[in-house]
Design a protein around this motif. Structure first.
Motif, mmCIF file in Angstrom:
data_model
loop_
_atom_site.group_PDB
_atom_site.id
_atom_site.type_symbol
_atom_site.label_atom_id
_atom_site.label_comp_id
_atom_site.label_asym_id
_atom_site.label_seq_id
_atom_site.Cartn_x
_atom_site.Cartn_y
_atom_site.Cartn_z
ATOM 1 N N HIS A 78 37.454 10.657 -25.947
ATOM 2 C CA HIS A 78 38.788 11.072 -25.496
ATOM 3 C C HIS A 78 39.240 12.418 -26.053
ATOM 4 C CE1 HIS A 78 40.732 9.884 -29.371
ATOM 5 N NE2 HIS A 78 39.719 9.060 -29.421
ATOM 6 N N ASP A 89 38.487 13.209 -33.995
ATOM 7 C CA ASP A 89 38.615 11.873 -33.405
ATOM 8 C C ASP A 89 38.623 11.998 -31.885
ATOM 9 O OD1 ASP A 89 39.438 9.432 -32.421
ATOM 10 O OD2 ASP A 89 41.343 9.393 -33.506
ATOM 11 N N GLY A 90 37.594 11.514 -31.230
ATOM 12 C CA GLY A 90 37.489 11.600 -29.770
ATOM 13 C C GLY A 90 36.853 12.900 -29.318
ATOM 14 N N GLU A 121 43.555 7.842 -24.658
ATOM 15 C CA GLU A 121 42.939 6.696 -25.326
ATOM 16 C C GLU A 121 43.882 6.109 -26.359
ATOM 17 O OE1 GLU A 121 40.450 4.757 -28.564
ATOM 18 O OE2 GLU A 121 41.823 6.437 -28.663
ATOM 19 N N GLU A 122 44.661 6.975 -27.004
ATOM 20 C CA GLU A 122 45.445 6.560 -28.170
ATOM 21 C C GLU A 122 46.711 5.782 -27.830
ATOM 22 O OE1 GLU A 122 44.304 6.828 -31.074
ATOM 23 O OE2 GLU A 122 43.032 8.595 -31.276
ATOM 24 N N HIS A 178 31.273 8.963 -31.870
ATOM 25 C CA HIS A 178 32.639 8.966 -32.420
ATOM 26 C C HIS A 178 32.557 8.977 -33.943
ATOM 27 C CE1 HIS A 178 36.878 7.893 -32.883
ATOM 28 N NE2 HIS A 178 37.027 8.060 -31.585
ATOM 29 N N GLN A 181 35.804 6.901 -38.801
ATOM 30 C CA GLN A 181 37.218 6.701 -39.149
ATOM 31 C C GLN A 181 37.394 5.680 -40.268
ATOM 32 O OE1 GLN A 181 38.408 5.965 -34.825
ATOM 33 N NE2 GLN A 181 40.020 7.356 -35.442
ATOM 34 N N HIS A 345 37.916 1.453 -28.933
ATOM 35 C CA HIS A 345 37.399 2.720 -28.406
ATOM 36 C C HIS A 345 37.204 2.589 -26.899
ATOM 37 C CE1 HIS A 345 36.703 4.557 -32.282
ATOM 38 N NE2 HIS A 345 36.120 3.460 -32.704
#
Ligand SMILES: [Zn+2]
Length: 399
Positions: A78, A89-90, A121-122, A178, A181, A345
């Motif tokens: 994303h 992130d993404g 996505e978030e 990805h 995290q 995800h």
């Protein structure tokens, strides 16, 4: 290492497209996304892909196979962010996919490759996550379609074409790179992790009720203190999670009323978040924790109630495609460490309709959703090499 540095540099460049100067904040179809689409589109074209933006704002680069009817491998992640996010992130998964195609220098496989940068996505803008990947699965219902129609129009896209975003034709599967995290890969000194499944989630509100009274005049044995009961239960939640394997349970929020320093708390409302890759384990833990809340409440003369907010099943990734990925990791000389994903995800959505596999890259310091989020060039290089072996292996098996 040059391609790895180019990937990192490109992620940093995209970070400049933000709604909030000085931070990286880029929500679904915000104006900041236009610059991202321009840059990613240029890179996709340069890599030999045909570029389009579908009706929900996913940018899609298509790299044809040797024949027009070749099945498709989708590589995606994303491009939206949480408020005040990091640069990777993404974004990393999209940029890495584009680089993977660029490194083919025009070579064609017996399958086509589509790199997708998901628009959403978030779930920040509308509180609904995964709008981008849901559109590819044909899973935008009328209510959601109505909710996003205006921003789609404002962005210059046509909401009546949402259904056209759906993936049609034969597919091989979906691959997502990805950042982890989390701190697991770093703690094991590993570059990469092969994701086995995306954990299911239970979210609840749990409420203890007692009786408010004077903090100075009410003796300890005559109290019905909701907050003291809640704190006993929070410790029980932690004990339960520590006893399980790959189980996480969190009380992240508590609200005590009336909330005065000299008044015994009348009520305490807490959140509970439980995650595990096996749904039976997860739901069993929730039942046990609610039972223990009841026992604590009874012993203390309190009342306890709960409300289920979310019950999201786990999404196992495809065993066969995951084996191809693990083999590709080993071919690059790395350990194919298997791990669950505690976070949701796009792969979880894509896995509903096609084989999906997912590769984690180490997160330095375990930091994510924060400006300090980073990646190591050596890990990016390892992921890229894994991607190259993955494509070669698919070419052998899908010929
Ligand atoms: Zn992400």
């Amino acid at each position: 290492m040059r391609p790895a540095f180019q990937i990192i540099e490109r992620c940093r460049k995209l970070a400049a497209h933000t709604e909030e100067p000085g931070f990286i904040t880029r929500t679904f179809l915000s104006d900041a996304m236009r610059g991202v689409h321009a840059d990613v589109g240029t890179w996709m074209q340069h890599a030999g892909m045909t570029v389009s933006i579908d009706a929900v704002g996913n940018i899609r680069g298509y790299y044809a196979g040797v024949t027009p009817d070749a099945p498709r491998l989708i590589i995606g992640s994303h491009l939206d962010t949480v408020p005040r996010a990091g640069a990777f992130d993404g974004i990393l998964g999209v940029v890495l996919g584009v680089e993977l195609v660029e490194l083919l220098i025009g070579r064609r496989f017996r399958f086509a490759i589509e790199v997708v940068g998901f628009s959403e996505e978030e779930g920040v803008r509308f509180g609904v996550p995964f709008i981008g990947s849901r559109a590819l699965m044909g899973d935008i219902d009328d209510a959601l379609g109505a909710l996003v129609a205006e921003p789609i129009r404002a962005y210059g896209l046509d909401p009546s074409k949402i259904a056209d975003a759906r993936v049609i034709g034969p597919t091989i599967g979906y691959l997502e790179f990805h950042i982890e995290q989390g701190p697991v890969l770093e703690s094991l000194k590993l570059s990469l992790g092969v994701v086995t499944a995306i954990a299911g989630q239970s979210r609840l509100d749990v409420r203890f009720e007692g009786h408010a009274n004077h903090a100075g005049t009410t003796p300890m044995h005559l109290r019905r203190d909701a907050l003291a009961g809640a704190s006993e239960w929070i410790s029980a939640v932690e004990r339960e999670a520590l006893a399980g394997r790959d189980l996480v349970a969190t009380v992240g929020r508590i609200e005590a009323r009336p909330g005065a320093g000299n008044v015994i708390a009348e009520s305490a409302v807490m959140s509970l978040d439980v995650r595990h890759t096996e749904d039976a384990v997860r739901t069993g833990v929730v039942v046990r924790l609610l039972e223990s809340a009841k026992q604590i409440a009874t012993r203390r003369g309190l009342r306890v109630t709960s409300e289920l907010r979310l019950d999201q099943p786990a999404a196992p990734l495809d065993a066969a495609l995951t084996e191809v990925l693990a083999e590709a990791v080993r071919a690059g000389g790395h350990s194919d460490y298997r791990m669950p994903s505690g976070a949701g995800h796009d792969a979880m959505i894509m896995a509903r309709q096609m084989p999906a596999a997912m590769l984690f890259l180490r997160s330095p310091g375990g930091i994510s959703h924060h400006p300090d989020e980073s990646v190591l060039a050596q890990d990016v290089a390892a992921a890229l090499e894994t991607g190259r072996h993955f494509l070669e292996q698919l070419e052998r098996t899908h010929g």
